[in-house]
Design a protein around this motif. Sequence first.
Motif, PDB file in Angstrom:
ATOM      1  N   VAL A 272      20.641 -13.550   5.585  1.00 16.01           N
ATOM      2  CA  VAL A 272      21.939 -13.522   4.901  1.00 16.01           C
ATOM      3  C   VAL A 272      23.044 -13.946   5.865  1.00 16.01           C
ATOM      4  O   VAL A 272      23.918 -14.757   5.520  1.00 16.01           O
ATOM      5  N   ASP A 273      23.011 -13.428   7.074  1.00 18.80           N
ATOM      6  CA  ASP A 273      24.013 -13.798   8.067  1.00 18.80           C
ATOM      7  C   ASP A 273      23.927 -15.281   8.396  1.00 18.80           C
ATOM      8  O   ASP A 273      24.952 -15.976   8.500  1.00 18.80           O
ATOM      9  N   LEU A 274      22.704 -15.801   8.527  1.00 23.35           N
ATOM     10  CA  LEU A 274      22.517 -17.210   8.861  1.00 23.35           C
ATOM     11  C   LEU A 274      23.043 -18.117   7.758  1.00 23.35           C
ATOM     12  O   LEU A 274      23.713 -19.122   8.020  1.00 23.35           O
ATOM     13  N   LEU A 275      22.779 -17.767   6.512  1.00 22.93           N
ATOM     14  CA  LEU A 275      23.212 -18.617   5.403  1.00 22.93           C
ATOM     15  C   LEU A 275      24.702 -18.526   5.122  1.00 22.93           C
ATOM     16  O   LEU A 275      25.223 -19.268   4.288  1.00 22.93           O
ATOM     17  N   SER A 276      25.400 -17.628   5.825  1.00 25.78           N
ATOM     18  CA  SER A 276      26.855 -17.573   5.678  1.00 25.78           C
ATOM     19  C   SER A 276      27.530 -18.830   6.227  1.00 25.78           C
ATOM     20  O   SER A 276      28.721 -19.041   5.996  1.00 25.78           O
ATOM     21  N   VAL A 277      26.780 -19.688   6.939  1.00 22.96           N
ATOM     22  CA  VAL A 277      27.352 -20.955   7.426  1.00 22.96           C
ATOM     23  C   VAL A 277      27.600 -21.915   6.277  1.00 22.96           C
ATOM     24  O   VAL A 277      28.347 -22.883   6.430  1.00 22.96           O
ATOM     25  N   ILE A 278      26.967 -21.680   5.123  1.00 20.93           N
ATOM     26  CA  ILE A 278      27.172 -22.535   3.956  1.00 20.93           C
ATOM     27  C   ILE A 278      28.365 -22.017   3.172  1.00 20.93           C
ATOM     28  O   ILE A 278      28.434 -20.841   2.833  1.00 20.93           O
ATOM     29  N   SER A 279      29.294 -22.901   2.893  1.00 21.44           N
ATOM     30  CA  SER A 279      30.472 -22.526   2.127  1.00 21.44           C
ATOM     31  C   SER A 279      30.093 -22.377   0.660  1.00 21.44           C
ATOM     32  O   SER A 279      29.757 -23.354  -0.017  1.00 21.44           O
ATOM     33  N   GLY A 280      30.105 -21.129   0.181  1.00 16.92           N
ATOM     34  CA  GLY A 280      29.733 -20.895  -1.203  1.00 16.92           C
ATOM     35  C   GLY A 280      29.560 -19.419  -1.479  1.00 16.92           C
ATOM     36  O   GLY A 280      29.853 -18.569  -0.640  1.00 16.92           O
ATOM     37  N   GLU A 281      29.060 -19.109  -2.661  1.00 15.98           N
ATOM     38  CA  GLU A 281      28.870 -17.726  -3.082  1.00 15.98           C
ATOM     39  C   GLU A 281      27.384 -17.375  -3.079  1.00 15.98           C
ATOM     40  O   GLU A 281      26.564 -18.108  -3.630  1.00 15.98           O
ATOM     41  N   MET A 282      27.043 -16.257  -2.441  1.00 15.23           N
ATOM     42  CA  MET A 282      25.664 -15.804  -2.409  1.00 15.23           C
ATOM     43  C   MET A 282      25.381 -15.026  -3.695  1.00 15.23           C
ATOM     44  O   MET A 282      25.879 -13.925  -3.895  1.00 15.23           O
ATOM     45  N   LEU A 283      24.593 -15.624  -4.581  1.00 17.86           N
ATOM     46  CA  LEU A 283      24.332 -15.026  -5.892  1.00 17.86           C
ATOM     47  C   LEU A 283      23.188 -14.020  -5.850  1.00 17.86           C
ATOM     48  O   LEU A 283      23.170 -13.067  -6.639  1.00 17.86           O
ATOM     49  N   VAL A 284      22.217 -14.261  -4.966  1.00 19.85           N
ATOM     50  CA  VAL A 284      21.035 -13.399  -4.863  1.00 19.85           C
ATOM     51  C   VAL A 284      20.685 -13.207  -3.398  1.00 19.85           C
ATOM     52  O   VAL A 284      20.722 -14.171  -2.629  1.00 19.85           O
ATOM     53  N   HIS A 285      20.382 -11.996  -3.002  1.00 22.41           N
ATOM     54  CA  HIS A 285      19.764 -11.729  -1.693  1.00 22.41           C
ATOM     55  C   HIS A 285      18.878 -10.507  -1.868  1.00 22.41           C
ATOM     56  O   HIS A 285      19.351  -9.409  -2.101  1.00 22.41           O
ATOM     57  N   GLU A 286      17.573 -10.733  -1.780  1.00 23.83           N
ATOM     58  CA  GLU A 286      16.623  -9.689  -2.126  1.00 23.83           C
ATOM     59  C   GLU A 286      15.327  -9.854  -1.344  1.00 23.83           C
ATOM     60  O   GLU A 286      15.041 -10.919  -0.788  1.00 23.83           O
ATOM     61  N   GLU A 287      14.556  -8.769  -1.314  1.00 22.81           N
ATOM     62  CA  GLU A 287      13.182  -8.805  -0.848  1.00 22.81           C
ATOM     63  C   GLU A 287      12.263  -8.593  -2.056  1.00 22.81           C
ATOM     64  O   GLU A 287      12.619  -7.891  -2.999  1.00 22.81           O
ATOM     65  N   PHE A 288      11.083  -9.202  -2.029  1.00 22.66           N
ATOM     66  CA  PHE A 288      10.061  -8.937  -3.037  1.00 22.66           C
ATOM     67  C   PHE A 288       8.705  -9.234  -2.407  1.00 22.66           C
ATOM     68  O   PHE A 288       8.613  -9.816  -1.329  1.00 22.66           O
ATOM     69  N   ARG A 289       7.655  -8.818  -3.081  1.00 28.28           N
ATOM     70  CA  ARG A 289       6.307  -9.023  -2.556  1.00 28.28           C
ATOM     71  C   ARG A 289       5.508  -9.992  -3.426  1.00 28.28           C
ATOM     72  O   ARG A 289       5.559  -9.921  -4.651  1.00 28.28           O
ATOM     73  N   LEU A 290       4.804 -10.885  -2.746  1.00 28.03           N
ATOM     74  CA  LEU A 290       3.845 -11.734  -3.432  1.00 28.03           C
ATOM     75  C   LEU A 290       2.626 -10.897  -3.814  1.00 28.03           C
ATOM     76  O   LEU A 290       2.358  -9.849  -3.221  1.00 28.03           O
ATOM     77  N   ASP A 291       1.898 -11.371  -4.800  1.00 30.02           N
ATOM     78  CA  ASP A 291       0.681 -10.682  -5.228  1.00 30.02           C
ATOM     79  C   ASP A 291      -0.488 -11.207  -4.389  1.00 30.02           C
ATOM     80  O   ASP A 291      -1.173 -12.162  -4.781  1.00 30.02           O
ATOM     81  N   VAL A 292      -0.687 -10.585  -3.227  1.00 28.14           N
ATOM     82  CA  VAL A 292      -1.721 -11.029  -2.291  1.00 28.14           C
ATOM     83  C   VAL A 292      -2.928 -10.108  -2.391  1.00 28.14           C
ATOM     84  O   VAL A 292      -2.811  -8.893  -2.186  1.00 28.14           O
ATOM     85  N   SER A 293      -4.091 -10.676  -2.699  1.00 26.40           N
ATOM     86  CA  SER A 293      -5.314  -9.881  -2.809  1.00 26.40           C
ATOM     87  C   SER A 293      -5.836  -9.537  -1.414  1.00 26.40           C
ATOM     88  O   SER A 293      -5.437 -10.136  -0.406  1.00 26.40           O
ATOM     89  N   GLU A 294      -6.744  -8.578  -1.368  1.00 30.50           N
ATOM     90  CA  GLU A 294      -7.362  -8.204  -0.096  1.00 30.50           C
ATOM     91  C   GLU A 294      -8.112  -9.397   0.493  1.00 30.50           C
ATOM     92  O   GLU A 294      -8.068  -9.627   1.709  1.00 30.50           O
ATOM     93  N   GLU A 295      -8.755 -10.176  -0.346  1.00 30.39           N
ATOM     94  CA  GLU A 295      -9.480 -11.358   0.135  1.00 30.39           C
ATOM     95  C   GLU A 295      -8.525 -12.370   0.763  1.00 30.39           C
ATOM     96  O   GLU A 295      -8.808 -12.947   1.822  1.00 30.39           O
ATOM     97  N   GLU A 296      -7.382 -12.590   0.118  1.00 26.54           N
ATOM     98  CA  GLU A 296      -6.402 -13.531   0.667  1.00 26.54           C
ATOM     99  C   GLU A 296      -5.830 -13.021   1.986  1.00 26.54           C
ATOM    100  O   GLU A 296      -5.578 -13.806   2.909  1.00 26.54           O
ATOM    101  N   SER A 297      -5.608 -11.707   2.094  1.00 25.30           N
ATOM    102  CA  SER A 297      -5.121 -11.133   3.346  1.00 25.30           C
ATOM    103  C   SER A 297      -6.134 -11.346   4.464  1.00 25.30           C
ATOM    104  O   SER A 297      -5.776 -11.688   5.593  1.00 25.30           O
ATOM    105  N   GLU A 298      -7.417 -11.152   4.158  1.00 25.28           N
ATOM    106  CA  GLU A 298      -8.464 -11.351   5.150  1.00 25.28           C
ATOM    107  C   GLU A 298      -8.547 -12.813   5.575  1.00 25.28           C
ATOM    108  O   GLU A 298      -8.724 -13.120   6.761  1.00 25.28           O
ATOM    109  N   GLN A 299      -8.395 -13.733   4.622  1.00 22.36           N
ATOM    110  CA  GLN A 299      -8.425 -15.155   4.945  1.00 22.36           C
ATOM    111  C   GLN A 299      -7.244 -15.549   5.825  1.00 22.36           C
ATOM    112  O   GLN A 299      -7.391 -16.342   6.759  1.00 22.36           O
ATOM    113  N   SER A 300      -6.058 -14.989   5.531  1.00 18.19           N
ATOM    114  CA  SER A 300      -4.879 -15.267   6.343  1.00 18.19           C
ATOM    115  C   SER A 300      -5.070 -14.773   7.771  1.00 18.19           C
ATOM    116  O   SER A 300      -4.751 -15.469   8.737  1.00 18.19           O
TER     117      SER A 300
END
Length: 246
Positions: free
Chosen positions: A161-189
């Motif tokens: 959020v602090d970094l993107l303050s260099v862009i002149s404009g209005e911040m409409l969304v700033h959020e965290e969320f989680r992807l749906d990562v399976s145990e198999e995908e976590s192991e592969q990563s």
Amino acid sequence: MSDRESKMYEKILESINKYNCQLVCDYGCGDGELLDYLKDKKPDLELYGIDYFSKWKDEGGAENYVKIDREGEYFTKLAGLRMFDMVVSTHALHHFQYPVSELRTIAGMIRPGGLLDLYDHCFDHGSQRGYVRSLSSLIGEATSALRGMYHRHHYSLEEAVDLLSVISGEMLVHEEFRLDVSEEESEQSAKRNLERIQGMIDKITPKWPEFWLDIFLPLLELDYRTIEKTGMDTSLMLHIIVQVNE
């Protein structure tokens, strides 16, 4: 489309529909998976993809979008045209060598009132495996710096959020969320990261300068041990939408 990315892709399409975007660019598009998804869901979109194609991507024809090389002549002309309704960037922010100037360049591609819709992996201290992912990011940044390369720093939401303050404009969304990562995908990563780290370790020989053996090698070994023991959680994402000023 990979299962783990489906939630993010759906959110991007929702933003495109909500803000009536027609001319859309994926900055750091890789193999064009997101652009193919968008074209399939909304065929009338005019899509562009930007990446370093001449360095590491096949320049073959793309049916669903216009390919633009980040280091090509066309990109230089495009950067100041302010033509796009939306520029999307996924998993790219942490790659920017000079993030402030890169973000300003991206903003210069967006029409007044248009949007930057940005996603990236986020620092995660909510679990052991999330903490290991954050630690690995810091070690990667340190080893890159020692080799004189660009950093690969994953930001917290607050840092982004602090970094993107260099862009002149209005911040409409700033959020965290989680992807749906399976145990198999976590192991592969985790496996892919272990293979990458082991490949770097294998290149180190006793002939290397003592400094590298004392500093660089222990960092890589620490990274390997923590991932091998705990695994990694790459599901936490940050999401920011900035509406660029008129």
